[in-house]
Design a protein around this motif. Sequence first.
Motif, PDB file in Angstrom:
ATOM      1  N   ALA A  97      34.800  43.134  38.631  1.00 23.38           N
ATOM      2  CA  ALA A  97      36.243  43.028  38.881  1.00 23.38           C
ATOM      3  C   ALA A  97      36.806  41.634  38.607  1.00 23.38           C
ATOM      4  CB  ALA A  97      36.547  43.437  40.318  1.00 23.38           C
ATOM      5  N   VAL A  98      35.996  40.749  38.060  1.00 21.36           N
ATOM      6  CA  VAL A  98      36.428  39.375  37.788  1.00 21.36           C
ATOM      7  C   VAL A  98      37.039  39.305  36.393  1.00 21.36           C
ATOM      8  CG1 VAL A  98      35.632  36.995  37.503  1.00 21.36           C
ATOM      9  CG2 VAL A  98      34.697  38.428  39.341  1.00 21.36           C
ATOM     10  N   GLU A 140      34.032  40.903  33.792  1.00 28.21           N
ATOM     11  CA  GLU A 140      34.136  42.047  32.882  1.00 28.21           C
ATOM     12  C   GLU A 140      35.532  42.652  32.853  1.00 28.21           C
ATOM     13  OE1 GLU A 140      31.059  44.778  33.967  1.00 28.21           O
ATOM     14  OE2 GLU A 140      29.448  43.400  33.411  1.00 28.21           O
ATOM     15  N   ASN A 141      36.448  42.095  33.649  1.00 29.11           N
ATOM     16  CA  ASN A 141      37.867  42.451  33.568  1.00 29.11           C
ATOM     17  C   ASN A 141      38.160  43.888  33.967  1.00 29.11           C
ATOM     18  OD1 ASN A 141      40.300  41.058  33.064  1.00 29.11           O
ATOM     19  ND2 ASN A 141      40.620  42.248  31.194  1.00 29.11           N
ATOM     20  N   ASN A 142      37.330  44.452  34.847  1.00 31.40           N
ATOM     21  CA  ASN A 142      37.593  45.782  35.372  1.00 31.40           C
ATOM     22  C   ASN A 142      38.303  45.667  36.711  1.00 31.40           C
ATOM     23  OD1 ASN A 142      36.287  47.339  33.221  1.00 31.40           O
ATOM     24  ND2 ASN A 142      34.380  46.441  33.990  1.00 31.40           N
ATOM     25  N   ASP A 184      36.451  49.804  40.471  1.00 34.23           N
ATOM     26  CA  ASP A 184      35.214  49.906  39.698  1.00 34.23           C
ATOM     27  C   ASP A 184      34.072  49.208  40.426  1.00 34.23           C
ATOM     28  OD1 ASP A 184      36.661  51.214  37.684  1.00 34.23           O
ATOM     29  OD2 ASP A 184      37.157  49.319  36.697  1.00 34.23           O
ATOM     30  N   PHE A 185      34.371  48.057  41.041  1.00 35.79           N
ATOM     31  CA  PHE A 185      33.332  47.384  41.824  1.00 35.79           C
ATOM     32  C   PHE A 185      32.863  48.270  42.967  1.00 35.79           C
ATOM     33  CE2 PHE A 185      32.304  45.155  45.738  1.00 35.79           C
ATOM     34  CZ  PHE A 185      31.140  44.508  45.342  1.00 35.79           C
ATOM     35  N   ILE A 186      33.803  48.910  43.651  1.00 36.63           N
ATOM     36  CA  ILE A 186      33.429  49.769  44.774  1.00 36.63           C
ATOM     37  C   ILE A 186      32.540  50.911  44.309  1.00 36.63           C
ATOM     38  CG2 ILE A 186      34.390  51.533  46.333  1.00 36.63           C
ATOM     39  CD1 ILE A 186      36.532  49.481  47.064  1.00 36.63           C
TER      40      ILE A 186
END
Length: 378
Positions: free
Chosen positions: A53-54, A61-63, A67-69
């Motif tokens: 998510a960064v 990865e710009n998600n 998506d991290f969860i």
Amino acid sequence: MESNTQFQQKISDDFAAWARESVGSRADRQHSLREFDIESWRYLSERGIWRIAVPAELGGENNTWWDFIAAFQGVARGGRDLGFCLSMVAQAGLIRALVRQGTPEQQKTWLPGLLNGQVSSMALTEESGGSDISKMAVTTGPHDALLSGTKVHITNAPVADVILVLGRSGDLEPKANATLFMVDASDPRLLRGPAETMLGNHTSPTGRLDFDGVPIAPVNVLGEPGNGLHLIHEIIAFDRLLYGMLATAYLDPLIDDLLNFVHERRAFHAVLADHQYVQGRITDIKFAVESTRGISRSAMEAVMSGSADASLLCSIAKYQAAESLRTGTENALRIFGHSGYEEGWVSRSVRDALGAVIAGGTAEMQKKNAFTQMVALR
């Protein structure tokens, strides 16, 4: 192009498989040694768990955090080590705070290590105040800023590389001086106690931190001086909803285990699945899981949108998560019977689940915060 749902399912499945071969395969050993699984931590970091998510310009990865969860829940589902995941909760909130609140210098200083496998810790609790974060370590004057004081029962403290500390800025008014400090844990003026001996969660070490005049420079101050309480409440809210996401992912495979067991095991001339009291225990777990899943997703949506009721919903999610873990694992032990009570993954899950009732703020704290938020939202 995959839809978000398909993409998140793939992320979750990938991390579940990676966690199964790392965290899951090592869980028994790490619990018996009462040690944090740094090898699995680095393995999952190498596969990009913290980059998801960064933003790309910060090395990510710009998600999205959704998506991290999905990946986080994959680790919980595949690794099935609650303590390891509690250590992940402590890290996720700090990374999100650095992305949202950090200066370019701070992001350059702290993010690369955290994305690549360093371990972080968030130090709030003090000996006299429990979770009362109004009692904090103190810095001296503006020209010789030195952080001193003690924090106790801090998740990841014995193994952390970076520590976020809630303290006080000595050059501000006492009623408005709460400030967040980033501290390099290798500083010789920071003394760490050994990992505490706890009932459960042996793979998530907690311990004492003594700050004996740790130098503070601008790069160490996260956010504006005096704004620490506001920022820490944002971080804590995100942490609390992660407990909800963790609880559902941890209990889902437990339900599968129970369904398999009760259809194979016989008692009183019938398979256990035919007994209504057994059915009731399993459906109780399912009801708790789905309730927790719903409130956790609502809390996440509120946090992402900046809704006024975000803190309220996050407290409810944390409360539901702890209760679901406690009752779900206890019901599992009752169904497995004597074999569940023997030393093994079932009894361990009960001990670990009890930690969630305390960690991240007790049930009483969640009720207090929820009531305060309800009054404020009138």
